[in-house]
Design a protein around this motif. Structure first.
Motif, PDB file in Angstrom:
ATOM      1  N   ASN A  23     119.226 -14.374 -54.108  1.00  0.00           N
ATOM      2  CA  ASN A  23     119.950 -15.203 -53.293  1.00  0.00           C
ATOM      3  C   ASN A  23     119.350 -15.171 -51.863  1.00  0.00           C
ATOM      4  O   ASN A  23     120.086 -14.311 -50.596  1.00  0.00           O
ATOM      5  N   ILE A  24     117.622 -15.093 -52.022  1.00  0.00           N
ATOM      6  CA  ILE A  24     117.762 -15.626 -50.708  1.00  0.00           C
ATOM      7  C   ILE A  24     117.418 -16.890 -50.097  1.00  0.00           C
ATOM      8  O   ILE A  24     116.693 -17.927 -50.807  1.00  0.00           O
ATOM      9  N   SER A  25     117.423 -16.793 -48.407  1.00  0.00           N
ATOM     10  CA  SER A  25     116.821 -17.818 -48.339  1.00  0.00           C
ATOM     11  C   SER A  25     115.979 -17.635 -46.619  1.00  0.00           C
ATOM     12  O   SER A  25     116.261 -16.368 -45.992  1.00  0.00           O
ATOM     13  N   MET A 208     111.756  -7.017 -48.085  1.00  0.00           N
ATOM     14  CA  MET A 208     112.026  -7.165 -49.611  1.00  0.00           C
ATOM     15  C   MET A 208     112.169  -6.291 -50.420  1.00  0.00           C
ATOM     16  O   MET A 208     112.044  -5.533 -50.209  1.00  0.00           O
ATOM     17  N   LYS A 209     113.839  -5.623 -51.093  1.00  0.00           N
ATOM     18  CA  LYS A 209     113.898  -4.640 -52.112  1.00  0.00           C
ATOM     19  C   LYS A 209     115.039  -5.380 -52.895  1.00  0.00           C
ATOM     20  O   LYS A 209     115.633  -6.223 -52.502  1.00  0.00           O
ATOM     21  N   SER A 210     114.613  -5.082 -54.589  1.00  0.00           N
ATOM     22  CA  SER A 210     115.591  -5.058 -55.302  1.00  0.00           C
ATOM     23  C   SER A 210     116.164  -6.821 -54.941  1.00  0.00           C
ATOM     24  O   SER A 210     117.103  -7.050 -55.550  1.00  0.00           O
ATOM     25  N   GLY A 211     115.277  -7.372 -54.830  1.00  0.00           N
ATOM     26  CA  GLY A 211     114.881  -8.832 -55.504  1.00  0.00           C
ATOM     27  C   GLY A 211     115.913 -10.001 -54.284  1.00  0.00           C
ATOM     28  O   GLY A 211     116.334 -10.885 -54.023  1.00  0.00           O
ATOM     29  N   GLN A 212     116.076  -9.238 -53.032  1.00  0.00           N
ATOM     30  CA  GLN A 212     116.718  -9.388 -51.854  1.00  0.00           C
ATOM     31  C   GLN A 212     115.809  -8.917 -50.742  1.00  0.00           C
ATOM     32  O   GLN A 212     115.186  -8.299 -50.315  1.00  0.00           O
ATOM     33  N   ILE A 213     116.321  -9.548 -49.528  1.00  0.00           N
ATOM     34  CA  ILE A 213     115.885  -9.672 -48.856  1.00  0.00           C
ATOM     35  C   ILE A 213     116.789  -8.811 -47.696  1.00  0.00           C
ATOM     36  O   ILE A 213     117.720  -9.100 -47.144  1.00  0.00           O
ATOM     37  N   VAL A 214     116.452  -8.043 -47.426  1.00  0.00           N
ATOM     38  CA  VAL A 214     117.322  -6.484 -46.936  1.00  0.00           C
ATOM     39  C   VAL A 214     117.302  -6.582 -44.967  1.00  0.00           C
ATOM     40  O   VAL A 214     118.225  -5.738 -43.672  1.00  0.00           O
ATOM     41  N   ASP A 215     115.585  -6.836 -44.680  1.00  0.00           N
ATOM     42  CA  ASP A 215     115.548  -6.918 -43.301  1.00  0.00           C
ATOM     43  C   ASP A 215     114.636  -7.778 -43.072  1.00  0.00           C
ATOM     44  O   ASP A 215     114.251  -8.902 -44.343  1.00  0.00           O
ATOM     45  N   GLN A 216     114.954  -8.540 -41.680  1.00  0.00           N
ATOM     46  CA  GLN A 216     113.494  -9.877 -41.312  1.00  0.00           C
ATOM     47  C   GLN A 216     113.391  -9.459 -39.392  1.00  0.00           C
ATOM     48  O   GLN A 216     114.502  -8.724 -38.901  1.00  0.00           O
ATOM     49  N   GLY A 217     112.417 -10.183 -39.353  1.00  0.00           N
ATOM     50  CA  GLY A 217     112.360 -10.411 -37.650  1.00  0.00           C
ATOM     51  C   GLY A 217     110.442  -9.554 -37.099  1.00  0.00           C
ATOM     52  O   GLY A 217     109.898 -10.201 -38.409  1.00  0.00           O
ATOM     53  N   THR A 218     110.239 -10.549 -36.035  1.00  0.00           N
ATOM     54  CA  THR A 218     108.769 -10.207 -35.770  1.00  0.00           C
ATOM     55  C   THR A 218     108.658  -8.860 -36.331  1.00  0.00           C
ATOM     56  O   THR A 218     108.804  -8.153 -35.788  1.00  0.00           O
ATOM     57  N   PRO A 219     107.251  -9.088 -36.290  1.00  0.00           N
ATOM     58  CA  PRO A 219     106.776  -7.125 -36.384  1.00  0.00           C
ATOM     59  C   PRO A 219     107.048  -6.520 -34.887  1.00  0.00           C
ATOM     60  O   PRO A 219     107.371  -5.683 -34.825  1.00  0.00           O
ATOM     61  N   CYS A 220     107.113  -6.840 -34.022  1.00  0.00           N
ATOM     62  CA  CYS A 220     107.392  -6.260 -32.342  1.00  0.00           C
ATOM     63  C   CYS A 220     108.884  -6.009 -33.197  1.00  0.00           C
ATOM     64  O   CYS A 220     109.889  -4.530 -32.657  1.00  0.00           O
TER      65      CYS A 220
END
Length: 262
Positions: A23-25, A208-220
């Motif tokens: 279920n990733i978007s 990603m971890k275990s098939g999910q997006i667990v966090d996101q953002g710019t590198p900074c």
């Protein structure tokens, strides 16, 4: 309003009882570089394979350049390309023969001129008559990049694009890819374990971890959120489930999901 290059919505992929992508978007805009980061088995390669049409999704929607790739992918596939040092080109063909094959596959009218241009830019002239199987790992990587750019794609999917390259050549290839993107506004989706590469090239990072997006953002943003000085430390925090960022949303225990090593 500018059309998004990549739109992924509620994507899932299972293999029998194994849930590889859950279920990733996400989206990638023209001229944007987005990284898929995660350990082995996180679902990165499965996601890229679905975008390429190699695998069918179990559920969810994928639009590339506005087209639903499950229902109608053929009109836009010539506008997309892919590079990975782990996918071998035919070893007994010469570099020139391999590039000529992909020129014909993508309908490049001025094939000889295009090969000559890429050979000059990627320093492949001395390799054109050699069988691809005789090349070093670094030489194969440069040929793979040339193949990926043969049709001047609007979407470029990259899996470890500078693996096996020495630091100097890797830096040169990254600079070349960035210059190509600046010139064409191609969208790039990058899977890499080279954190310095990600910090340099990417506008946004999907962890990603275990098939999910667990966090996101710019590198900074990720560095600040995890109070780290480099993305490798952030990667290890997420992979080992430690040092969670101090937000109400992130401090909730993550659901334990057993997945196979896809």
């Amino acid at each position: 309003m500018t059309q998004l290059s990549i739109e992924v919505e509620n994507l899932c992929k299972s293999f029998d009882e194994i849930l590889a992508v859950r279920n990733i978007s996400f989206t990638v805009a023209p001229g944007e570089t987005v990284a898929l980061l995660g350990g082995n088995g996180a679902g990165k390669t499965t996601t890229i394979s679905i975008l390429l049409g190699v695998l069918l999704p179990t559920s969810g929607t994928i639009r590339l350049l506005g087209q639903d790739i499950v229902r109608d992918r053929f009109p836009i596939m010539h506008r997309i390309n892919f590079s990975s040092p782990y996918v071998d080109l035919p070893r007994r063909l010469t570099v020139r023969q391999n590039l000529m094959f992909f020129c014909k596959l993508y309908g490049i009218v001025n094939a000889r001129e295009r090969i000559a241009q890429l050979s000059d830019e990627l320093e492949l002239k001395d390799l054109l008559k050699r069988q691809t199987g005789s090349l070093s790992a670094g030489q194969k990587t440069r040929v793979s990049v040339a193949k990926a750019l043969i049709n001047e794609p609007e979407i470029l999917l990259l899996d470890e694009p500078t693996a096996s390259l020495d630091p100097d050549t890797a830096d040169w290839v990254r600079s070349y890819l960035k210059a190509y993107q600046n010139r064409t506004r191609a969208a790039i989706l990058l899977a890499s374990h080279n954190m310095s590469e990600v910090e340099r090239l990417c506008d946004n990072v999907l962890m990603m971890k275990s098939g999910q997006i667990v966090d996101q953002g710019t590198p900074c943003e990720l560095l600040q959120r995890y109070s780290r000085t480099n993305l490798e430390e952030v990667f290890l925090d997420i992979a080992r489930d430690r040092n969670r960022p101090n937000t109400s949303e992130s401090t909730e225990p993550r659901e334990n999901i057993e997945v196979g090593d896809i």
